[in-house]
Design a protein around this motif. Structure first.
Motif, short mmCIF file in Angstrom:
data_model
loop_
_atom_site.label_atom_id
_atom_site.label_comp_id
_atom_site.label_asym_id
_atom_site.label_seq_id
_atom_site.Cartn_x
_atom_site.Cartn_y
_atom_site.Cartn_z
N LEU A 63 86.18 62.51 -21.42
CA LEU A 63 85.91 62.34 -20.00
C LEU A 63 84.65 61.51 -19.83
CD1 LEU A 63 86.74 63.14 -17.09
CD2 LEU A 63 85.14 65.05 -17.28
N GLU A 64 84.79 60.34 -19.21
CA GLU A 64 83.65 59.47 -18.95
C GLU A 64 84.02 58.47 -17.88
OE1 GLU A 64 82.76 57.57 -22.65
OE2 GLU A 64 84.36 56.08 -22.44
N ARG A 65 83.00 57.83 -17.35
CA ARG A 65 83.17 56.77 -16.37
C ARG A 65 82.69 55.45 -16.96
NH1 ARG A 65 81.06 59.07 -10.52
NH2 ARG A 65 82.52 60.80 -10.29
N ARG A 66 83.04 54.37 -16.29
CA ARG A 66 82.57 53.04 -16.68
C ARG A 66 81.77 52.42 -15.53
NH1 ARG A 66 84.78 50.22 -21.00
NH2 ARG A 66 85.46 51.70 -22.60
N LEU A 67 81.22 51.25 -15.76
CA LEU A 67 80.43 50.57 -14.75
C LEU A 67 81.28 50.03 -13.61
CD1 LEU A 67 77.96 48.59 -17.06
CD2 LEU A 67 77.54 50.74 -15.85
N GLY B 187 80.77 45.23 -15.97
CA GLY B 187 81.15 45.78 -17.26
C GLY B 187 81.54 44.75 -18.30
N TYR B 188 81.45 43.47 -18.03
CA TYR B 188 81.81 42.46 -19.02
C TYR B 188 80.81 41.32 -18.99
CZ TYR B 188 83.74 39.64 -15.18
OH TYR B 188 83.91 38.92 -14.03
N SER B 189 80.80 40.55 -20.06
CA SER B 189 79.92 39.39 -20.18
C SER B 189 80.71 38.21 -20.70
CB SER B 189 78.74 39.69 -21.12
OG SER B 189 79.20 39.97 -22.43
N LEU B 190 80.28 37.01 -20.33
CA LEU B 190 80.95 35.77 -20.72
C LEU B 190 80.03 34.96 -21.62
CD1 LEU B 190 82.42 34.78 -17.23
CD2 LEU B 190 83.50 36.12 -19.03
N ASP C 65 80.10 73.51 -19.63
CA ASP C 65 80.40 73.87 -18.25
C ASP C 65 79.24 73.50 -17.35
OD1 ASP C 65 81.79 74.82 -16.13
OD2 ASP C 65 81.43 76.94 -16.54
N GLY C 66 79.51 72.75 -16.28
CA GLY C 66 78.49 72.32 -15.35
C GLY C 66 77.81 71.02 -15.72
N ALA C 67 78.15 70.41 -16.85
CA ALA C 67 77.53 69.16 -17.26
C ALA C 67 78.06 68.00 -16.43
CB ALA C 67 77.80 68.90 -18.75
N PRO C 68 77.22 67.03 -16.08
CA PRO C 68 77.70 65.88 -15.30
C PRO C 68 78.62 64.99 -16.13
CG PRO C 68 75.43 65.53 -15.99
CD PRO C 68 75.78 66.94 -16.38
N VAL C 69 79.43 64.22 -15.44
CA VAL C 69 80.35 63.31 -16.12
C VAL C 69 79.54 62.17 -16.72
CG1 VAL C 69 82.35 61.81 -15.85
CG2 VAL C 69 82.18 63.92 -14.52
N PRO C 70 79.62 61.93 -18.02
CA PRO C 70 78.84 60.85 -18.63
C PRO C 70 79.34 59.48 -18.19
CG PRO C 70 80.32 61.82 -20.24
CD PRO C 70 80.41 62.68 -19.02
N VAL C 71 78.42 58.53 -18.12
CA VAL C 71 78.73 57.16 -17.73
C VAL C 71 78.54 56.27 -18.95
CG1 VAL C 71 78.15 55.22 -16.22
CG2 VAL C 71 78.01 57.57 -15.36
N ASN C 72 79.58 55.56 -19.34
CA ASN C 72 79.53 54.64 -20.47
C ASN C 72 79.06 53.28 -19.95
OD1 ASN C 72 79.93 53.10 -22.74
ND2 ASN C 72 81.91 53.99 -23.24
N ASN C 73 77.87 52.88 -20.35
CA ASN C 73 77.27 51.64 -19.87
C ASN C 73 77.59 50.44 -20.75
OD1 ASN C 73 75.92 52.90 -17.65
ND2 ASN C 73 74.34 53.64 -19.07
#
Length: 312
Positions: free
Chosen positions: A166-170, A229-232, A198-206
């Motif tokens: 379980l994680e989020r992205r930018l 979230g991407y680079s050129l 339990d109760g931990a925030p959702v981690p964000v993958n940077n």
């Protein structure tokens, strides 16, 4: 299960503007709760509950109806919410976000499995839809070939949705993974579930994904101000590309207008459901969702528990 090719432009703009304004309103509500008066202290549990209910729009976005008035039907929406709750009692539909690693099991009559079940593991690159039409897309690289499946979340053939990480992205959509190296889309099929405390925030993958050289499926050089979230490596390799980008960003053109969309409050108002209507919906379905979510967390914790072995 269907493969899907969608353009990320309109959804990215809408979600970027929506998220910025919602964060402002949520910060304002939190500032009001920092110094409660005597009357507020008496109703403190109710306000905390109301605040958590408003966070449900990120956890269960499919319960919110379409904001366009011409597509609204209150009777149909109420019946759909009832069907969605009944469906959630039959299968596990946990909390997940774009960027989470999922394993989806569906009933497939063409599967070689004796139980006619098919399991696919991948990273969620997008989700959308409202009501019973909610959907999400999983992507994985299998034997060097990118594979994507679109799943209807409340399809009767869906057996189980399991969150492996379980994680989020930018960004709110990850279609640029199609033009990225395969290792950024590869998820092992034997990946073990990771249970957060339990109760931990959702981690964000940077992580910032470097894209491959051209050709791309989209003109990603045009959306570097919106998507983080991407680079050129070399976005403008030829003078012709530079001139086309200059015309795109010229005053009055689409690229120039995109820089000011996040300040368009009327556009934000037309593309969102009012907070008062959201509170009515969460009062209707919030208790059942909360009870079901706790049950699934207990079951997931029991599955992840490993009994210690005796040392000989």
């Amino acid at each position: 299960m269907l493969t899907c090719l969608l353009s990320p432009v309109s959804q990215t703009l809408r979600r970027t503007c929506t998220q910025s304004t919602r964060n402002i309103s949520l910060t304002f509500n939190l500032a009001q709760l920092e110094k409660p008066s005597e009357q507020q202290k008496e109703t403190e549990p109710e306000e905390k509950n109301s605040l958590s209910r408003r966070d449900y729009r990120y956890i269960f976005p499919e319960f919110l109806p379409d904001p366009k008035p011409e597509w609204r039907n209150h009777i149909r929406e109420k019946l759909e919410r009832r069907d969605m709750l009944n469906r959630r009692e039959q299968i596990e539909i946990p909390e997940f976000y774009v960027g989470s690693n999922l394993a989806v099991t569906v009933a497939d009559e063409n599967s070689p499995h004796p139980n006619k079940l098919s399991r696919f593991v991948g990273i969620c690159i997008d989700r959308g839809g409202c009501g019973l039409r909610a959907w999400f897309i999983l992507r994985n690289v299998v034997e060097g070939q990118g594979v994507e499946f679109m799943y209807q979340m409340y399809n009767p053939t869906l057996v189980k949705i399991e969150v492996l990480r379980l994680e989020r992205r930018l960004d709110e959509e990850l279609y640029y993974l199609r033009d990225a190296p395969p290792e950024y889309s590869t998820v092992p099929f034997n990946l073990e579930p990771e249970i957060l405390p339990d109760g931990a925030p959702v981690p964000v993958n940077n992580i910032v994904v470097p894209l491959n050289d051209r050709p791309w499926g989209q003109k990603w050089e045009r959306y570097t101000e919106i998507m983080k979230g991407y680079s050129l490596q070399n976005p403008y390799p030829t003078p012709g590309k530079v001139r086309r980008q200059m015309r795109w960003m010229a005053e009055g053109n689409q690229g120039w207008n995109m820089q000011t969309l996040k300040y368009d409050m009327m556009r934000e108002y037309r593309n969102t459901v009012p907070v008062e209507q959201q509170d009515v919906i969460w009062e209707e379905v919030g208790d059942k969702l909360e009870v079901r979510d706790k049950q699934m967390r207990r079951v997931a914790a029991k599955r992840a528990f490993i009994r210690p072995s005796k040392k000989m």
